[in-house]
Design a protein around this motif. Structure first.
Motif, PDB file in Angstrom:
ATOM      1  N   LEU A  38      60.503  54.250  53.574  1.00 40.62           N
ATOM      2  CA  LEU A  38      59.876  55.545  53.834  1.00 40.62           C
ATOM      3  C   LEU A  38      58.596  55.379  54.665  1.00 40.62           C
ATOM      4  O   LEU A  38      57.784  56.296  54.752  1.00 40.62           O
ATOM      5  N   GLY A  39      58.433  54.196  55.236  1.00 41.99           N
ATOM      6  CA  GLY A  39      57.271  53.962  56.097  1.00 41.99           C
ATOM      7  C   GLY A  39      55.982  53.729  55.331  1.00 41.99           C
ATOM      8  O   GLY A  39      54.891  53.854  55.893  1.00 41.99           O
ATOM      9  N   ILE A  40      56.096  53.375  54.039  1.00 43.52           N
ATOM     10  CA  ILE A  40      54.890  53.134  53.221  1.00 43.52           C
ATOM     11  C   ILE A  40      54.727  51.630  53.067  1.00 43.52           C
ATOM     12  O   ILE A  40      55.648  50.939  52.627  1.00 43.52           O
ATOM     13  N   GLU A  41      53.543  51.138  53.436  1.00 43.56           N
ATOM     14  CA  GLU A  41      53.309  49.694  53.377  1.00 43.56           C
ATOM     15  C   GLU A  41      52.656  49.315  52.053  1.00 43.56           C
ATOM     16  O   GLU A  41      51.725  49.989  51.599  1.00 43.56           O
ATOM     17  N   VAL A  42      53.159  48.262  51.415  1.00 39.89           N
ATOM     18  CA  VAL A  42      52.538  47.748  50.191  1.00 39.89           C
ATOM     19  C   VAL A  42      51.794  46.476  50.559  1.00 39.89           C
ATOM     20  O   VAL A  42      52.397  45.518  51.037  1.00 39.89           O
ATOM     21  N   SER A  43      50.471  46.478  50.334  1.00 42.40           N
ATOM     22  CA  SER A  43      49.697  45.283  50.685  1.00 42.40           C
ATOM     23  C   SER A  43      49.469  44.445  49.432  1.00 42.40           C
ATOM     24  O   SER A  43      49.119  44.950  48.367  1.00 42.40           O
ATOM     25  N   LEU A  44      49.672  43.124  49.580  1.00 45.80           N
ATOM     26  CA  LEU A  44      49.492  42.232  48.429  1.00 45.80           C
ATOM     27  C   LEU A  44      48.045  42.254  47.947  1.00 45.80           C
ATOM     28  O   LEU A  44      47.773  42.119  46.748  1.00 45.80           O
ATOM     29  N   ASP A  45      47.111  42.436  48.879  1.00 45.72           N
ATOM     30  CA  ASP A  45      45.704  42.476  48.463  1.00 45.72           C
ATOM     31  C   ASP A  45      45.433  43.701  47.588  1.00 45.72           C
ATOM     32  O   ASP A  45      44.701  43.624  46.604  1.00 45.72           O
ATOM     33  N   ARG A  46      46.054  44.823  47.950  1.00 45.57           N
ATOM     34  CA  ARG A  46      45.889  46.030  47.128  1.00 45.57           C
ATOM     35  C   ARG A  46      46.543  45.825  45.751  1.00 45.57           C
ATOM     36  O   ARG A  46      46.007  46.239  44.728  1.00 45.57           O
ATOM     37  N   VAL A  47      47.694  45.154  45.759  1.00 47.71           N
ATOM     38  CA  VAL A  47      48.372  44.879  44.477  1.00 47.71           C
ATOM     39  C   VAL A  47      47.455  44.052  43.587  1.00 47.71           C
ATOM     40  O   VAL A  47      47.294  44.326  42.396  1.00 47.71           O
ATOM     41  N   ASP A  48      46.816  43.051  44.177  1.00 47.31           N
ATOM     42  CA  ASP A  48      45.935  42.200  43.369  1.00 47.31           C
ATOM     43  C   ASP A  48      44.728  42.978  42.860  1.00 47.31           C
ATOM     44  O   ASP A  48      44.289  42.798  41.721  1.00 47.31           O
ATOM     45  N   GLN A  49      44.233  43.884  43.701  1.00 48.00           N
ATOM     46  CA  GLN A  49      43.107  44.723  43.270  1.00 48.00           C
ATOM     47  C   GLN A  49      43.537  45.588  42.076  1.00 48.00           C
ATOM     48  O   GLN A  49      42.821  45.693  41.084  1.00 48.00           O
ATOM     49  N   LEU A  50      44.735  46.173  42.175  1.00 48.21           N
ATOM     50  CA  LEU A  50      45.238  46.988  41.060  1.00 48.21           C
ATOM     51  C   LEU A  50      45.429  46.123  39.816  1.00 48.21           C
ATOM     52  O   LEU A  50      45.148  46.543  38.700  1.00 48.21           O
ATOM     53  N   ALA A  51      45.886  44.875  40.044  1.00 52.23           N
ATOM     54  CA  ALA A  51      46.135  43.982  38.904  1.00 52.23           C
ATOM     55  C   ALA A  51      44.837  43.686  38.154  1.00 52.23           C
ATOM     56  O   ALA A  51      44.825  43.598  36.919  1.00 52.23           O
ATOM     57  N   ARG A  52      43.747  43.567  38.878  1.00 54.70           N
ATOM     58  CA  ARG A  52      42.462  43.264  38.217  1.00 54.70           C
ATOM     59  C   ARG A  52      41.994  44.423  37.354  1.00 54.70           C
ATOM     60  O   ARG A  52      41.225  44.242  36.418  1.00 54.70           O
ATOM     61  N   GLU A  53      42.441  45.655  37.700  1.00 54.98           N
ATOM     62  CA  GLU A  53      41.975  46.833  36.944  1.00 54.98           C
ATOM     63  C   GLU A  53      42.977  47.318  35.902  1.00 54.98           C
ATOM     64  O   GLU A  53      42.696  48.267  35.186  1.00 54.98           O
ATOM     65  N   THR A  54      44.174  46.718  35.885  1.00 58.58           N
ATOM     66  CA  THR A  54      45.235  47.274  35.046  1.00 58.58           C
ATOM     67  C   THR A  54      45.628  46.290  33.951  1.00 58.58           C
ATOM     68  O   THR A  54      46.227  45.254  34.243  1.00 58.58           O
ATOM     69  N   PRO A  55      45.324  46.574  32.710  1.00 49.99           N
ATOM     70  CA  PRO A  55      45.694  45.641  31.647  1.00 49.99           C
ATOM     71  C   PRO A  55      47.178  45.706  31.316  1.00 49.99           C
ATOM     72  O   PRO A  55      47.840  46.709  31.585  1.00 49.99           O
ATOM     73  N   VAL A  56      47.695  44.627  30.742  1.00 47.78           N
ATOM     74  CA  VAL A  56      49.073  44.648  30.228  1.00 47.78           C
ATOM     75  C   VAL A  56      49.022  45.299  28.850  1.00 47.78           C
ATOM     76  O   VAL A  56      48.351  44.805  27.943  1.00 47.78           O
ATOM     77  N   ILE A  57      49.729  46.424  28.701  1.00 45.89           N
ATOM     78  CA  ILE A  57      49.638  47.150  27.427  1.00 45.89           C
ATOM     79  C   ILE A  57      50.965  47.197  26.671  1.00 45.89           C
ATOM     80  O   ILE A  57      51.002  47.658  25.538  1.00 45.89           O
ATOM     81  N   VAL A  58      52.038  46.742  27.305  1.00 47.83           N
ATOM     82  CA  VAL A  58      53.338  46.839  26.629  1.00 47.83           C
ATOM     83  C   VAL A  58      53.704  45.484  26.027  1.00 47.83           C
ATOM     84  O   VAL A  58      53.814  44.484  26.739  1.00 47.83           O
ATOM     85  N   ASP A  59      53.904  45.492  24.723  1.00 44.48           N
ATOM     86  CA  ASP A  59      54.129  44.250  23.978  1.00 44.48           C
ATOM     87  C   ASP A  59      55.635  43.953  23.907  1.00 44.48           C
ATOM     88  O   ASP A  59      56.276  44.163  22.883  1.00 44.48           O
ATOM     89  N   LEU A  60      56.177  43.501  25.036  1.00 45.57           N
ATOM     90  CA  LEU A  60      57.608  43.201  25.101  1.00 45.57           C
ATOM     91  C   LEU A  60      57.806  41.779  25.607  1.00 45.57           C
ATOM     92  O   LEU A  60      57.007  41.287  26.403  1.00 45.57           O
ATOM     93  N   LYS A  61      58.881  41.146  25.181  1.00 45.43           N
ATOM     94  CA  LYS A  61      59.214  39.831  25.725  1.00 45.43           C
ATOM     95  C   LYS A  61      59.475  39.966  27.226  1.00 45.43           C
ATOM     96  O   LYS A  61      59.976  40.994  27.635  1.00 45.43           O
ATOM     97  N   PRO A  62      59.168  38.997  28.068  1.00 47.76           N
ATOM     98  CA  PRO A  62      58.672  37.672  27.713  1.00 47.76           C
ATOM     99  C   PRO A  62      57.159  37.580  27.539  1.00 47.76           C
ATOM    100  O   PRO A  62      56.683  36.571  27.045  1.00 47.76           O
TER     101      PRO A  62
END
Ligand code: FES
Length: 570
Positions: free
Chosen positions: A291-315
Motif C-alpha cells: 500500500l506504499g507504506i514504508e516500515v523503518s527498522l529504526d522506527r520499529v526499534d524506537q517503538l520497541a523501547r517504549e512498548t513493554p511485553v505484556i502478554v504472558d504466552l510461550k515462548p
C-alpha cells in the motif's frame, strides 16, 4: 426487509471475459451460472468471494470446510450470494524448501484471482503462518473490500501430566531428545499430544502473531484473533464475518482505507507487546509495502523501547492461546495497551478500534499484564546494527537468556544449512558454550527462501553437558515458537556479499542487546581485504526458468519484507 442488490456495475456481471461484445459476455456468463442451478434473483445479489485455503497438506486449515459453510450462511442471511474459490494454501511442515519461498506466489494467486473473478467483497481464510500475510498482501494489491477470518489456534495436549502444545514444546522435547534426556520410544506418545486438535500452533508463534496483528489492523471482526479452532464460537464468528462482507460489498471500504500508516504502527506495537514472532516484522513490512507504506527498522526499534511485553504466552511466557482468549483476547490487550495505540483507526465494520473496545466486556485476568508490571519492560524484538549487519538484524530479546544479552565470543562459522547439519554434532567440532554459532547463506536468496533455520541447534556434545542456550547468528528466519539468544535476518545477507560472508571461524563477535549492536572485531580495511580475495562464485547455479527464476531475480531483503520488487507499490 428489502434485499440488497448488486450495484449496476458490480455483482456477477463485473469483470467480464473479453470477447469484444459486452452483452454477449454477460449472456454467456448467465448460461454457465444457470448451469449450476442459480435463479435470476440469486444472480442479482451482492457477490461475496470466499478464498478457500483448504488443503489436505495443511493441517492448520483442517477446519476450513466448516468455516466456509458458516461464512456462506452469514453471507446468505444478509442477502448476498457466496462464491468460494481456491487459492494456494501453505503449511510450515509441508512446503519445500520453505513456506516463505512460496508466500509471494500465494499473494500473487490471491491478487489475480480476486482481480479476475466477479466479487463485490472477499472473505479471506488464513491461519498457518504465511497464509495470513499472503492473503492480505494479495487483497491489498487487488483493491477489493476484504475481511479476514483465521482458522484459530489448537487446544493443548497433555503428556505425563504436563500441559503441552505446538510448537514451543515440540522444540523443548527435541532438545531433551538430543541431550539424551528422553528416549526414542517416548516420541510417538509425545507427538500424539503436541498437536491434539486441528488449528494453528497455540503459542505466540507466527500464526498467533499474525492473527492478533490482523485484528489490530482492523481487518478482522473483533475477537477473531484468539478463538480456538474447534470451538463453536469460531463458527459464529465466521458466520458474522460472512454477514459483514455483504455490508462491505460496494462500500468502497478497501484495505488501503483500513491499513493506514497509523494502523501499521498499531500492529507493530501489538507485535512488540505480545512478544510476537520475528516473522511478523517481515510480513507487516511486506503488507504495508503493498500500500506504499514504508516500515523503518529504526522506527520499529524506537517503538520497541517504549512498548513493554505484556502478554504472558510461550515462548516468552507461560500460557497458551486458549488462556489469552479466556482472558478477553485482543480486547484485553488493546485496553491495556491503549495509551500506546491510535484507537481512532477504522476497522472493517466502519467503526473505530475505540468503538469496539467500548463495547467489550472486562473481567479479572492474569494473562495480560498491566503496563506497570510487564513481562519485559521493552518490546519483544530488538533491532541490531553494526559492522556485521549494516542493514539491520533482529533478535527476539524477550526469548533470549539474560546472561547472553551482552556477550563476546569466538565465531564458529557454518557455510550453509547443509554444512550446519553435517558438522554441528561432530564430536570433534572445536566448540564451547561461550562461542557464537554463525550460519550464512540462508537468507532470502541464499537458501533460497530464508528458511526458519536460524534456531541453530546446540551442538550435541554441549547439549548433553547441559548447555541450554548460546548466541547464534544467521541471515535466516526463525519460527515464532522458538526461543534462545538468536540473531536473525542479518542484512544484507551473505549471498549478496554482506559482511556475514566475510566472517571466519575464530573471529571475535560482540552482541550487545541493550546497546542494539552486533559487531565483529575486524577493521573496515580487513573486511575490505577479505571482500577482495573472497571467492565470488555463487554458491548455487542461478535458476533458469519458472518461479525459481522469478524469485531469484525479484526477491527483496528482509528489511524490505522479502516481497518481490515489482509487487511493492511505488
Ligand atoms: Fe501452522 Fe504452526 S504449523 S501454525
Amino acid at each position: 426487509m428489502a434485499q440488497k442488490k448488486a450495484s449496476k456495475n458490480g455483482g456477477l456481471y463485473d469483470k467480464l471475459t473479453a470477447y469484444g461484445d459486452t452483452e454477449f459476455s454477460k449472456y454467456l456468463r448467465t448460461v454457465f451460472l444457470k448451469s449450476m442451478g442459480y435463479t435470476d434473483d440469486a444472480l442479482e445479489r451482492p457477490i461475496i468471494g470466499i478464498a478457500n485455503t483448504f488443503s489436505a497438506y495443511n493441517s492448520c486449515h483442517a477446519t476450513v470446510p466448516t468455516l466456509v459453510e458458516a461464512i456462506k450462511r452469514g453471507v446468505m442471511l444478509a442477502g448476498g450470494l457466496p462464491f468460494e474459490f481456491p487459492v494456494i494454501s501453505l503449511h510450515e511442515s509441508f512446503s519445500y524448501p520453505t513456506s516463505m519461498y512460496l508466500r509471494n506466489l500465494m499473494s500473487i494467486d490471491t491478487e489475480e484471482m480476486i482481480r479476475a473473478q466477479p466479487m463485490d467483497a472477499v472473505v479471506l481464510i488464513g491461519g498457518c503462518d504465511k497464509t495470513v500475510p499472503a492473503l492480505l498482501m494479495g487483497a491489498a494489491s487487488a483493491g477489493t473490500p476484504a475481511i479476514l477470518e483465521v482458522t484459530g489456534p489448537m487446544l493443548t495436549g497433555s503428556y505425563q501430566g504436563q500441559r503441552v502444545g505446538a510448537c514451543t514444546d515440540c522444540r523443548n522435547f527435541w532438545g531433551k531428545f538430543r541431550a539424551g534426556e528422553i528416549q526414542e520410544e517416548q516420541l510417538p506418545e509425545i507427538t500424539d499430544q503436541l498437536g491434539p486438535t486441528p488449528g494453528t500452533c497455540m503459542v505466540m508463534g507466527t500464526a498467533s502473531t499474525m492473527a492478533l496483528m490482523t485484528e489490530a489492523l482492523g481487518v478482522m471482526l473483533p475477537g477473531g484473533g484468539t478463538i480456538p479452532a474447534v470451538q463453536s464460537q469460531r463458527l459464529r464468528h465466521a458466520e458474522q464475518t460472512g454477514t459483514q462482507a455483504v455490508a462491505m460489498a460496494g462500500s468502497g471500504l478497501t484495505l488501503d482505507k483500513i491499513i493506514t500508516p497509523e494502523a501499521v504502527e498499531n500492529a507493530i506495537r501489538v507485535l512488540l507487546a505480545i512478544g510476537g514472532s520475528t516473522n511478523g516484522l517481515i510480513h507487516i513490512t511486506a503488507m504495508a509495502g503493498r500500500l506504499g507504506i514504508e516500515v523503518s527498522l529504526d522506527r520499529v526499534d524506537q517503538l520497541a523501547r517504549e512498548t513493554p511485553v505484556i502478554v504472558d504466552l510461550k515462548p516468552s511466557g507461560e500460557h497458551y492461546m486458549q488462556e489469552l482468549h479466556e482472558a478477553g483476547g485482543f480486547a484485553t490487550i488493546m485496553r491495556i495497551l491503549a495509551p500506546l495505540l491510535d484507537l481512532e483507526q477504522k476497522t472493517v465494520t466502519g467503526k473505530s478500534l475505540r468503538q469496539h473496545l467500548d463495547t467489550a466486556t472486562e473481567w479479572p485476568q492474569t494473562v495480560v499484564r498491566p503496563l506497570d508490571n510487564p513481562l519485559s519492560p521493552e518490546g519483544g524484538l530488538s533491532v541490531l546494527r553494526g559492522n556485521l549487519a549494516p542493514g539491520g538484524a533482529v533478535i527476539k530479546q524477550s526469548a533470549a537468556s539474560d546472561a547472553l544479552r551482552t556477550h563476546t565470543g569466538r565465531a564458529i562459522v557454518f557455510e550453509s544449512v547443509e554444512d550446519l547439519a553435517a558438522r554441528i554434532d561432530d564430536p570433534d567440532l572445536d566448540v564451547n558454550k561461550d562461542d557464537i554459532l554463525v550460519m550464512r547463506n540462508a537468507g532470502p536468496i541464499g537458501a533460497p527462501g530464508m528458511p526458519e533455520a536460524g534456531y541453530l541447534p546446540i551442538p550435541k556434545k554441549l547439549a548433553q553437558a547441559g548447555v541450554k542456550d548460546m548466541v547464534r547468528i544467521s541471515d535466516a528466519r526463525m519460527s515464532g515458537t522458538a526461543f534462545g539468544s538468536i540473531v536473525l535476518h542479518v542484512t544484507p545477507e551473505a549471498a549478496i556479499g554482506g559482511p556475514l560472508s566475510l566472517i571466519e571461524t575464530g573471529d571475535i563477535i560482540t552482541l550487545d542487546i541493550p546497546g542494539r549492536s552486533l559487531n565483529v572485531e575486524l577493521s573496515d580495511e580487513t573486511l575490505k581485504e577479505r571482500a577482495n580475495i573472497r571467492d565470488h562464485k555463487p554458491r548455487r547455479t542461478a535458476p533458469s526458468r519458472g518461479y525459481a527464476k522469478l524469485f531469484d531475480e525479484s526477491i527483496l531483503q528482509a528489511d524490505k519484507g522479502c516481497d518481490f520488487d515489482f509487487l511493492v507499490k511505488k
